[in-house]
Structure formats: C-alpha cells, structure tokens
Design a protein around this motif. Structure first.
Motif, PDB file in Angstrom:
ATOM      1  N   ALA A   1      34.701  45.649  34.293  1.00 36.05           N
ATOM      2  CA  ALA A   1      35.539  46.855  34.287  1.00 36.05           C
ATOM      3  C   ALA A   1      35.410  47.668  33.013  1.00 36.05           C
ATOM      4  O   ALA A   1      35.947  48.778  32.925  1.00 36.05           O
ATOM      5  CB  ALA A   1      37.004  46.463  34.507  1.00 36.05           C
ATOM      6  N   ARG A   2      34.697  47.130  32.014  1.00 34.74           N
ATOM      7  CA  ARG A   2      34.526  47.862  30.755  1.00 34.74           C
ATOM      8  C   ARG A   2      33.329  48.808  30.812  1.00 34.74           C
ATOM      9  O   ARG A   2      33.072  49.549  29.871  1.00 34.74           O
ATOM     10  CB  ARG A   2      34.352  46.875  29.591  1.00 34.74           C
ATOM     11  N   ILE A   3      32.580  48.777  31.921  1.00 36.12           N
ATOM     12  CA  ILE A   3      31.406  49.631  32.071  1.00 36.12           C
ATOM     13  C   ILE A   3      31.562  50.483  33.326  1.00 36.12           C
ATOM     14  O   ILE A   3      31.986  49.998  34.378  1.00 36.12           O
ATOM     15  CB  ILE A   3      30.111  48.798  32.176  1.00 36.12           C
ATOM     16  N   GLY A   4      31.211  51.771  33.213  1.00 33.92           N
ATOM     17  CA  GLY A   4      31.284  52.667  34.350  1.00 33.92           C
ATOM     18  C   GLY A   4      30.081  53.587  34.393  1.00 33.92           C
ATOM     19  O   GLY A   4      29.238  53.580  33.485  1.00 33.92           O
TER      20      GLY A   4
ATOM     21  N   GLU B   1      23.566  53.319  45.983  1.00 29.16           N
ATOM     22  CA  GLU B   1      22.962  52.539  47.059  1.00 29.16           C
ATOM     23  C   GLU B   1      23.101  51.041  46.824  1.00 29.16           C
ATOM     24  O   GLU B   1      23.188  50.257  47.783  1.00 29.16           O
ATOM     25  CB  GLU B   1      21.485  52.910  47.198  1.00 29.16           C
ATOM     26  N   LYS B   2      23.135  50.632  45.571  1.00 26.80           N
ATOM     27  CA  LYS B   2      23.262  49.215  45.241  1.00 26.80           C
ATOM     28  C   LYS B   2      24.693  48.703  45.425  1.00 26.80           C
ATOM     29  O   LYS B   2      24.940  47.502  45.395  1.00 26.80           O
ATOM     30  CB  LYS B   2      22.795  48.955  43.801  1.00 26.80           C
ATOM     31  N   ASN B   3      25.647  49.646  45.569  1.00 29.84           N
ATOM     32  CA  ASN B   3      27.038  49.275  45.825  1.00 29.84           C
ATOM     33  C   ASN B   3      27.573  48.296  44.775  1.00 29.84           C
ATOM     34  O   ASN B   3      28.211  47.292  45.101  1.00 29.84           O
ATOM     35  CB  ASN B   3      27.173  48.664  47.228  1.00 29.84           C
ATOM     36  N   VAL B   4      27.308  48.625  43.499  1.00 26.83           N
ATOM     37  CA  VAL B   4      27.729  47.733  42.414  1.00 26.83           C
ATOM     38  C   VAL B   4      28.988  48.244  41.700  1.00 26.83           C
ATOM     39  O   VAL B   4      29.483  47.588  40.785  1.00 26.83           O
ATOM     40  CB  VAL B   4      26.603  47.564  41.378  1.00 26.83           C
ATOM     41  N   GLY B   5      29.483  49.417  42.118  1.00 21.80           N
ATOM     42  CA  GLY B   5      30.661  49.975  41.462  1.00 21.80           C
ATOM     43  C   GLY B   5      31.653  50.523  42.454  1.00 21.80           C
ATOM     44  O   GLY B   5      31.344  50.752  43.631  1.00 21.80           O
ATOM     45  N   THR B   6      32.876  50.741  41.976  1.00 24.43           N
ATOM     46  CA  THR B   6      33.961  51.263  42.803  1.00 24.43           C
ATOM     47  C   THR B   6      34.479  52.553  42.179  1.00 24.43           C
ATOM     48  O   THR B   6      34.750  52.597  40.974  1.00 24.43           O
ATOM     49  CB  THR B   6      35.105  50.251  42.908  1.00 24.43           C
ATOM     50  N   LEU B   7      34.629  53.585  42.999  1.00 22.02           N
ATOM     51  CA  LEU B   7      35.164  54.850  42.511  1.00 22.02           C
ATOM     52  C   LEU B   7      36.619  54.663  42.113  1.00 22.02           C
ATOM     53  O   LEU B   7      37.461  54.283  42.922  1.00 22.02           O
ATOM     54  CB  LEU B   7      35.052  55.920  43.596  1.00 22.02           C
ATOM     55  N   LYS B   8      36.930  54.939  40.832  1.00 19.10           N
ATOM     56  CA  LYS B   8      38.279  54.705  40.326  1.00 19.10           C
ATOM     57  C   LYS B   8      38.934  55.966  39.772  1.00 19.10           C
ATOM     58  O   LYS B   8      40.143  56.148  39.908  1.00 19.10           O
ATOM     59  CB  LYS B   8      38.237  53.644  39.205  1.00 19.10           C
ATOM     60  N   TYR B   9      38.162  56.834  39.129  1.00 23.04           N
ATOM     61  CA  TYR B   9      38.772  57.947  38.407  1.00 23.04           C
ATOM     62  C   TYR B   9      38.037  59.256  38.716  1.00 23.04           C
ATOM     63  O   TYR B   9      36.830  59.273  38.946  1.00 23.04           O
ATOM     64  CB  TYR B   9      38.741  57.695  36.897  1.00 23.04           C
ATOM     65  N   HIS B  10      38.789  60.325  38.710  1.00 26.05           N
ATOM     66  CA  HIS B  10      38.225  61.669  38.850  1.00 26.05           C
ATOM     67  C   HIS B  10      38.490  62.419  37.549  1.00 26.05           C
ATOM     68  O   HIS B  10      39.488  63.113  37.395  1.00 26.05           O
ATOM     69  CB  HIS B  10      38.864  62.397  40.035  1.00 26.05           C
ATOM     70  N   VAL B  11      37.608  62.265  36.599  1.00 27.87           N
ATOM     71  CA  VAL B  11      37.707  62.948  35.322  1.00 27.87           C
ATOM     72  C   VAL B  11      36.302  63.063  34.746  1.00 27.87           C
ATOM     73  O   VAL B  11      35.605  62.062  34.597  1.00 27.87           O
ATOM     74  CB  VAL B  11      38.650  62.206  34.340  1.00 27.87           C
ATOM     75  N   GLY B  12      35.841  64.280  34.482  1.00 26.82           N
ATOM     76  CA  GLY B  12      34.455  64.455  34.054  1.00 26.82           C
ATOM     77  C   GLY B  12      33.483  64.094  35.158  1.00 26.82           C
ATOM     78  O   GLY B  12      32.324  63.771  34.894  1.00 26.82           O
ATOM     79  N   GLY B  13      33.932  64.146  36.404  1.00 26.57           N
ATOM     80  CA  GLY B  13      33.132  63.732  37.549  1.00 26.57           C
ATOM     81  C   GLY B  13      33.793  62.550  38.235  1.00 26.57           C
ATOM     82  O   GLY B  13      34.931  62.179  37.928  1.00 26.57           O
ATOM     83  N   GLU B  14      33.090  61.953  39.184  1.00 26.86           N
ATOM     84  CA  GLU B  14      33.603  60.768  39.871  1.00 26.86           C
ATOM     85  C   GLU B  14      33.143  59.536  39.108  1.00 26.86           C
ATOM     86  O   GLU B  14      31.960  59.189  39.108  1.00 26.86           O
ATOM     87  CB  GLU B  14      33.107  60.732  41.311  1.00 26.86           C
ATOM     88  N   VAL B  15      34.081  58.880  38.451  1.00 27.85           N
ATOM     89  CA  VAL B  15      33.758  57.738  37.595  1.00 27.85           C
ATOM     90  C   VAL B  15      33.865  56.449  38.404  1.00 27.85           C
ATOM     91  O   VAL B  15      34.946  56.106  38.911  1.00 27.85           O
ATOM     92  CB  VAL B  15      34.692  57.673  36.374  1.00 27.85           C
ATOM     93  N   TYR B  16      32.735  55.753  38.508  1.00 26.15           N
ATOM     94  CA  TYR B  16      32.699  54.444  39.165  1.00 26.15           C
ATOM     95  C   TYR B  16      32.809  53.362  38.107  1.00 26.15           C
ATOM     96  O   TYR B  16      32.221  53.471  37.027  1.00 26.15           O
ATOM     97  CB  TYR B  16      31.402  54.259  39.945  1.00 26.15           C
ATOM     98  N   VAL B  17      33.541  52.304  38.431  1.00 25.64           N
ATOM     99  CA  VAL B  17      33.690  51.159  37.541  1.00 25.64           C
ATOM    100  C   VAL B  17      32.892  49.996  38.114  1.00 25.64           C
ATOM    101  O   VAL B  17      32.978  49.701  39.325  1.00 25.64           O
ATOM    102  CB  VAL B  17      35.171  50.756  37.382  1.00 25.64           C
ATOM    103  N   MET B  18      32.112  49.350  37.277  1.00 22.46           N
ATOM    104  CA  MET B  18      31.286  48.235  37.730  1.00 22.46           C
ATOM    105  C   MET B  18      32.165  47.123  38.298  1.00 22.46           C
ATOM    106  O   MET B  18      33.181  46.747  37.703  1.00 22.46           O
ATOM    107  CB  MET B  18      30.447  47.686  36.569  1.00 22.46           C
ATOM    108  N   ASN B  19      31.755  46.579  39.438  1.00 23.46           N
ATOM    109  CA  ASN B  19      32.533  45.530  40.083  1.00 23.46           C
ATOM    110  C   ASN B  19      32.572  44.254  39.239  1.00 23.46           C
ATOM    111  O   ASN B  19      33.560  43.516  39.262  1.00 23.46           O
ATOM    112  CB  ASN B  19      31.951  45.206  41.465  1.00 23.46           C
TER     113      ASN B  19
END
Length: 402
Positions: free
Chosen positions: A225-228, A204-222
């Motif tokens: 990029a070192r935190i997801g 809801e805070k829209n602070v990350g972007t969906l980047k990877y599908h591995v172990g679930g949907e991994v969002y990367v912090m906008n």
C-alpha cells in the motif's frame, strides 16, 4: 556582509552622491569606453541632474557607518544611476540595493528596467535580467556609447505563500467526502507516473486497486500500500501540475516512467535513469530556478538505480534533455546536447523535477529508449521485440517491488 542602511537621499547629500558617481565612472569606465564616452557619462550625471532627482524623492543612498558608499535612482520602474564606490564593490552592497528596489518595483509594475553599461552587464545577467533592447548613442568626435536596456520580472518565490495546490486539493477531497489530513496518512509514499502504454500494461496485470482521484486515478499496489501508480500527464507543464496535486495530497516520491529518444551510446530498449534534465521548457524558470539543468533527487535516484540493478536490469545513468517541442528537434540542438553527453530526450522530466525541488519532495525518472535519430534516419522501435521485452521486464519489476 557588512551592515549598512538604505534610505531616501536628502538634499544635503547631493555633493556626496555626485562624488560617488564621478569616482566610480573615472576608475571603472575608461577600461571599457573611449574618453569621449566617459566624459559624456560625467556630464550626464552632473550635480543639477542629481539634485533634481533627490528633490523628487527618486534617489536612494547606501549608508555604511555614516559614509555614503552607493546610490541609485528610480524613475517609475526604471532603475538608473546605480553606482557603488570601487573600494566597496564585491561586498554585496550593489546586490542588496537592487534587492531593496526590485522588491518594491516589481510588485507595483510587474518588472524592473535598467540601462546596463558594459561594466555592469554581466552583474545584471546573473541577477536574471534579460536584454530587451540594444541602444547606441553618438557622443563627441563621432564616438559611440553602446549599452543594453535590460528587464527583470522575477523575484524569489516562497512555496508557503504560493501554495494554491494544497487549497485546491483540499476542496477536491471535500467534494469526494475525504479529509485531506487523513488522506495524507494513507496515500502511497511513492507513486509511479506511467506513460500511456506502460500504464495500460500495468492495468492489464491487475496488480493494483483504484483508490484515489487526485492528480489522476491513483492505483495502490495490492501487495504494498506504500506504492501506487497513475497515468502520467504529457509535456512538462502537464506533469508539473499533476505533481503539484500529488505532492499536495501527501505523496513523498514521484518517479516518471516514460519513453525517450536515444542519443549516441543508447539503443532501442535500453533503460536510462536520469540525474537531471537539460531543459527547453518554461516551467523551470517560472518556478524561480536558473541554469539550463534541473537535478533529480540524488537520494531517490541512487536508490532506484540500485534497486533496478538488483532486479537484474542493465541500466544506464546520466543526464537527459527535456523539450516542449516534441517533433522539432533540430540538428544543431541535437549536436549541442550530444556534446553535453545526454543519454536521451523526452518531454516531461524537467517539469516534474522542478516541482519536487520547489516543494522539497523527491522525484526522478526512468526512461525506455523507444526511438533514435531524426528525419530520414529516424529509427522507430515500436513493434520491435527488444522494446516490447524491455517494457514487460520494467513493468514486472515495478509491479513486484516491495
């Protein structure tokens, strides 16, 4: 450890084997058994019995500088007549002999069995043998020989050999048009495994972007990029499998952020950073770890604790309890863990920490106390302002961490 050789016994060694057995029984067994039982053991392991097993190529000996100091006999997957001369005990000879035999037996039969007399029971328990049957045998004068049949089905597990997650993730990435080696260079170093509602709040805070599908949907912090973050799987086996996939994809640190039931000393909305989990889950043992507690990664836990304090969050720290039985937490179990001083109880942590330890990665956990007590005294914090405030503060901190 002294140097020695383990080999199949030869027929000319029968008298020496009989001497090893007799000396050990006469010196050790009278401390635990009656005279009648000691005599029974001596008669059981007589020269003819030993000779029969040697001729059948079932008996092994330990040779130390041309002196026979130990022996064991193997009948299919049953180890019996295992003795080490008293003056050579405590030097690792018995353990080495068992290592040698177990490695061969378990790989062929799936487990080893052993008859454990009273003097040897604790030795076998430390080697992860578990009782499968208690037996009693009447000997002379009505005396009773009591012993345990014990089983072992565990060997040390080499992570490099049992590395299916890497092969599976590589294939999954190929199907997505991604090279795993390149992914490992890009995927966030740290990923938060968020409980359902925490995950939804983060989205809801829209602070990350969906980047990877591995172990679930991994969002990367906008902003970093070192935190997801990803939705954490439920229960110890589920989060263990998820951790395997994420570590195989190149993630170095996993932090579980979930909800937990509070123990004395915690209140609804409190934060707990865990040093490890007392566990009622099979994952820990199946990965080859012993003991009732599995630790978090100290370096990561220390760092996280400091980061949260610097962000102004009051945090408790200590051990907690992971259980697979989410709705059956009995009064006596609760009392047991109260005496251990645990801070809270949840269902995932031990599985995550086990995989981190097995794969030489880092993992820890942050828990928000959402309820406490049991039965009629169960205090559910859902909907309370204190819990909602704690959730929002924690998500704000995670979302903003650099």
């Amino acid at each position: 450890m002294c140097e020695f050789k383990i080999m199949k016994a030869e027929i000319e060694e029968v008298p020496m084997i009989e001497e090893i057995v007799a000396i050990t029984i006469k010196e050790i067994y009278p401390k635990y058994y009656s005279e009648e039982v000691v005599t029974f053991f001596l008669e059981l392991h007589n020269s003819e019995s030993i000779k029969k097993d040697v001729l059948a190529k079932k008996t092994y000996v330990v040779n130390l500088k041309n002196i026979l100091v130990g022996t064991a006999t193997v009948d299919d997957n049953h180890i019996c007549r295992l003795f080490v001369l008293p003056e050579y005990q405590g030097q690792g000879i018995g353990s080495a002999l068992l290592d040698y035999l177990e490695d061969r037996i378990i790989k062929e039969y799936g487990c080893t069995l052993i008859d454990a007399s009273l003097p040897s029971g604790e030795f076998y328990r430390k080697r992860r043998y578990r009782q499968v049957e208690h037996r009693e045998h009447q000997v002379a004068n009505g005396k009773i020989l009591s012993y345990e049949v014990m089983c072992k089905k565990y060997l040390p597990i080499n992570p490099e050999i049992y590395n299916a997650p890497t092969h599976l993730v590589r294939k999954e990435m190929e199907l997505q048009g991604i090279d795993l080696d390149e992914l490992k260079k890009e995927i966030p170093m740290r990923v938060y495994l968020l409980a359902d509602s925490l995950y939804d709040t983060m989205l809801e805070k829209n602070v990350g972007t969906l980047k990877y599908h591995v172990g679930g949907e991994v969002y990367v912090m906008n902003h970093n990029a070192r935190i997801g973050f990803v939705k954490g799987e439920m229960c110890s086996p589920g989060i263990a499998t998820q951790a395997e996939d994420l570590f195989a994809a190149g993630v170095k640190e996993l932090i579980h952020v979930g909800f937990a039931g509070g123990f004395p000393g915690t209140n609804i909305g409190d934060y707990v950073i865990t040093d490890g989990a007392y566990h009622d889950t099979s994952v820990v043992g199946l990965y080859g770890f012993e003991g009732e507690r599995i630790e978090t990664s100290k370096e990561l836990t220390d760092s996280l604790y400091q980061e949260m304090k610097e962000c102004g969050l009051e945090v408790q720290r200590g051990y907690h309890w992971t259980t697979d039985a989410g709705y059956v937490e009995t009064d006596w179990y609760i009392k047991y863990f109260e005496k251990k001083g645990v801070k809270c109880v949840e269902m995932e942590g031990a599985g995550l920490f086990t995989i981190a330890k097995f794969r030489s990665r880092k993992a820890t956990g942050i828990y928000v106390v959402s309820d406490s007590g049991s039965g009629d005294d169960w205090d559910l914090g859902w909907g309370e302002a204190k819990l909602e405030q704690s959730i929002q503060k924690l998500i704000d901190v995670i979302a903003g961490w650099k």
